[in-house]
Design a protein around this motif. Structure first.
Motif, PDB file in Angstrom:
ATOM      1  N   ALA A  94      -8.647  95.897  55.352  1.00  0.00           N
ATOM      2  CA  ALA A  94      -7.552  94.938  55.493  1.00  0.00           C
ATOM      3  C   ALA A  94      -7.444  94.499  56.946  1.00  0.00           C
ATOM      4  O   ALA A  94      -7.514  95.328  57.855  1.00  0.00           O
ATOM      5  CB  ALA A  94      -6.248  95.569  55.027  1.00  0.00           C
ATOM      6  N   GLU A  95      -7.269  93.205  57.139  1.00  0.00           N
ATOM      7  CA  GLU A  95      -7.213  92.639  58.485  1.00  0.00           C
ATOM      8  C   GLU A  95      -6.009  91.701  58.597  1.00  0.00           C
ATOM      9  O   GLU A  95      -5.943  90.690  57.900  1.00  0.00           O
ATOM     10  CB  GLU A  95      -8.506  91.863  58.755  1.00  0.00           C
ATOM     11  CG  GLU A  95      -8.636  91.333  60.156  1.00  0.00           C
ATOM     12  CD  GLU A  95      -8.856  92.430  61.178  1.00  0.00           C
ATOM     13  OE1 GLU A  95      -8.317  92.295  62.292  1.00  0.00           O
ATOM     14  OE2 GLU A  95      -9.539  93.414  60.873  1.00  0.00           O
ATOM     15  N   GLN A 144      -3.271  89.056  60.638  1.00  0.00           N
ATOM     16  CA  GLN A 144      -3.274  88.017  61.671  1.00  0.00           C
ATOM     17  C   GLN A 144      -1.869  87.431  61.768  1.00  0.00           C
ATOM     18  O   GLN A 144      -1.266  87.067  60.752  1.00  0.00           O
ATOM     19  CB  GLN A 144      -4.274  86.920  61.325  1.00  0.00           C
ATOM     20  CG  GLN A 144      -4.356  85.849  62.386  1.00  0.00           C
ATOM     21  CD  GLN A 144      -5.469  84.846  62.102  1.00  0.00           C
ATOM     22  OE1 GLN A 144      -6.288  85.044  61.217  1.00  0.00           O
ATOM     23  NE2 GLN A 144      -5.482  83.772  62.850  1.00  0.00           N
ATOM     24  N   ALA A 192      -0.222  87.110  58.134  1.00  0.00           N
ATOM     25  CA  ALA A 192      -1.137  86.940  57.006  1.00  0.00           C
ATOM     26  C   ALA A 192      -2.103  88.118  57.047  1.00  0.00           C
ATOM     27  O   ALA A 192      -2.348  88.700  58.108  1.00  0.00           O
ATOM     28  CB  ALA A 192      -1.897  85.628  57.138  1.00  0.00           C
ATOM     29  N   TYR A 193      -2.629  88.471  55.902  1.00  0.00           N
ATOM     30  CA  TYR A 193      -3.644  89.519  55.888  1.00  0.00           C
ATOM     31  C   TYR A 193      -4.680  89.215  54.819  1.00  0.00           C
ATOM     32  O   TYR A 193      -4.394  88.588  53.814  1.00  0.00           O
ATOM     33  CB  TYR A 193      -3.036  90.913  55.690  1.00  0.00           C
ATOM     34  CG  TYR A 193      -2.198  91.077  54.448  1.00  0.00           C
ATOM     35  CD1 TYR A 193      -2.766  91.488  53.244  1.00  0.00           C
ATOM     36  CD2 TYR A 193      -0.829  90.821  54.475  1.00  0.00           C
ATOM     37  CE1 TYR A 193      -1.994  91.643  52.101  1.00  0.00           C
ATOM     38  CE2 TYR A 193      -0.051  90.975  53.339  1.00  0.00           C
ATOM     39  CZ  TYR A 193      -0.640  91.388  52.156  1.00  0.00           C
ATOM     40  OH  TYR A 193       0.116  91.535  51.022  1.00  0.00           O
ATOM     41  N   ARG A 194      -5.891  89.631  55.111  1.00  0.00           N
ATOM     42  CA  ARG A 194      -7.010  89.457  54.186  1.00  0.00           C
ATOM     43  C   ARG A 194      -7.476  90.848  53.778  1.00  0.00           C
ATOM     44  O   ARG A 194      -7.664  91.718  54.626  1.00  0.00           O
ATOM     45  CB  ARG A 194      -8.136  88.688  54.856  1.00  0.00           C
ATOM     46  CG  ARG A 194      -9.317  88.446  53.948  1.00  0.00           C
ATOM     47  CD  ARG A 194     -10.067  87.178  54.355  1.00  0.00           C
ATOM     48  NE  ARG A 194     -11.054  86.814  53.382  1.00  0.00           N
ATOM     49  CZ  ARG A 194     -10.821  86.180  52.239  1.00  0.00           C
ATOM     50  NH1 ARG A 194      -9.596  85.841  51.926  1.00  0.00           N
ATOM     51  NH2 ARG A 194     -11.788  85.877  51.417  1.00  0.00           N
ATOM     52  N   ARG A 221     -10.234  93.158  51.439  1.00  0.00           N
ATOM     53  CA  ARG A 221     -11.540  93.220  50.766  1.00  0.00           C
ATOM     54  C   ARG A 221     -11.622  94.573  50.064  1.00  0.00           C
ATOM     55  O   ARG A 221     -11.529  95.618  50.711  1.00  0.00           O
ATOM     56  CB  ARG A 221     -12.656  93.068  51.791  1.00  0.00           C
ATOM     57  CG  ARG A 221     -14.056  93.148  51.221  1.00  0.00           C
ATOM     58  CD  ARG A 221     -15.076  93.038  52.368  1.00  0.00           C
ATOM     59  NE  ARG A 221     -16.410  93.270  51.903  1.00  0.00           N
ATOM     60  CZ  ARG A 221     -17.269  92.326  51.552  1.00  0.00           C
ATOM     61  NH1 ARG A 221     -16.915  91.059  51.640  1.00  0.00           N
ATOM     62  NH2 ARG A 221     -18.479  92.633  51.141  1.00  0.00           N
ATOM     63  N   GLU A 262     -11.861  89.828  47.084  1.00  0.00           N
ATOM     64  CA  GLU A 262     -11.136  89.524  48.314  1.00  0.00           C
ATOM     65  C   GLU A 262      -9.944  88.638  47.998  1.00  0.00           C
ATOM     66  O   GLU A 262     -10.009  87.792  47.104  1.00  0.00           O
ATOM     67  CB  GLU A 262     -12.036  88.794  49.312  1.00  0.00           C
ATOM     68  CG  GLU A 262     -13.177  89.635  49.829  1.00  0.00           C
ATOM     69  CD  GLU A 262     -14.016  88.899  50.862  1.00  0.00           C
ATOM     70  OE1 GLU A 262     -14.379  89.534  51.851  1.00  0.00           O
ATOM     71  OE2 GLU A 262     -14.297  87.699  50.669  1.00  0.00           O
ATOM     72  N   TYR A 263      -8.870  88.845  48.750  1.00  0.00           N
ATOM     73  CA  TYR A 263      -7.706  87.973  48.607  1.00  0.00           C
ATOM     74  C   TYR A 263      -6.936  87.942  49.918  1.00  0.00           C
ATOM     75  O   TYR A 263      -7.126  88.790  50.790  1.00  0.00           O
ATOM     76  CB  TYR A 263      -6.807  88.426  47.448  1.00  0.00           C
ATOM     77  CG  TYR A 263      -5.977  89.658  47.718  1.00  0.00           C
ATOM     78  CD1 TYR A 263      -4.660  89.552  48.173  1.00  0.00           C
ATOM     79  CD2 TYR A 263      -6.489  90.927  47.509  1.00  0.00           C
ATOM     80  CE1 TYR A 263      -3.894  90.680  48.411  1.00  0.00           C
ATOM     81  CE2 TYR A 263      -5.725  92.057  47.745  1.00  0.00           C
ATOM     82  CZ  TYR A 263      -4.432  91.929  48.194  1.00  0.00           C
ATOM     83  OH  TYR A 263      -3.670  93.049  48.436  1.00  0.00           O
ATOM     84  N   SER A 264      -6.068  86.945  50.030  1.00  0.00           N
ATOM     85  CA  SER A 264      -5.207  86.802  51.204  1.00  0.00           C
ATOM     86  C   SER A 264      -3.759  86.724  50.754  1.00  0.00           C
ATOM     87  O   SER A 264      -3.459  86.192  49.683  1.00  0.00           O
ATOM     88  CB  SER A 264      -5.553  85.525  51.976  1.00  0.00           C
ATOM     89  OG  SER A 264      -6.862  85.602  52.474  1.00  0.00           O
ATOM     90  N   SER A 265      -2.872  87.242  51.587  1.00  0.00           N
ATOM     91  CA  SER A 265      -1.442  87.175  51.326  1.00  0.00           C
ATOM     92  C   SER A 265      -0.725  87.250  52.668  1.00  0.00           C
ATOM     93  O   SER A 265      -1.360  87.109  53.713  1.00  0.00           O
ATOM     94  CB  SER A 265      -1.018  88.315  50.389  1.00  0.00           C
ATOM     95  OG  SER A 265       0.285  88.080  49.897  1.00  0.00           O
ATOM     96  N   ALA A 266       0.587  87.479  52.641  1.00  0.00           N
ATOM     97  CA  ALA A 266       1.350  87.533  53.886  1.00  0.00           C
ATOM     98  C   ALA A 266       2.542  88.466  53.741  1.00  0.00           C
ATOM     99  O   ALA A 266       2.990  88.757  52.631  1.00  0.00           O
ATOM    100  CB  ALA A 266       1.832  86.140  54.280  1.00  0.00           C
TER     101      ALA A 266
END
Length: 126
Positions: free
Chosen positions: A12-13, A15, A31-33, A35, A82-86
């Motif tokens: 998890a990364e 930003q 926000a975070y991505r 995997r 993979e997905y992105s959220s916040a």
């Protein structure tokens, strides 16, 4: 040996999202991505999530829900999702960690840990 059957690697990364944050209103958006890789030998489905989000004042938000971003992905061995959220917190720094509840095709339930991420707005720590 059973551990190798039921294994997910989670990366998890985060930003900082300045354009959605408001320092004047104590709103800091990150926000975070994520995997997720099935590193085990048994196919499995992500059933639910549990996030623990902590701000600099030690205020904790717990977020639980089914799936992620409206999906409950099924991962074969070696497969990646993979997905992105916040997330929103009220201080310029904090942290997030948690776990996904998984169900293997053979019916066994297990957890995939989400490593702790540090959330830091730029120019906050000296």
């Amino acid at each position: 040996m059973a551990d190798k059957l039921y294994q997910m690697e989670v990366q998890a990364e985060p930003q900082y999202v300045a354009e959605q944050s408001s320092v004047a209103n104590d709103v800091y958006v990150f926000a975070y991505r994520v995997r997720i890789t099935n590193t085990g030998s048994e196919p499995a489905q992500l059933i639910s999530r549990h996030w623990i989000i902590t701000d600099a004042n030690q205020q904790v938000q717990e977020v639980r829900g089914m799936g992620v971003v409206g999906e409950q992905p099924h991962l074969d061995p070696g497969q990646v999702f993979e997905y992105s959220s916040a997330a929103h917190i009220t201080t310029p720094y904090g942290s997030m960690k948690g776990a996904y509840q998984m169900m293997a095709d053979d019916g066994r339930r297990f957890e995939a840990s989400i490593p702790e991420m540090t959330l830091v707005a730029p120019r906050v720590l000296h």
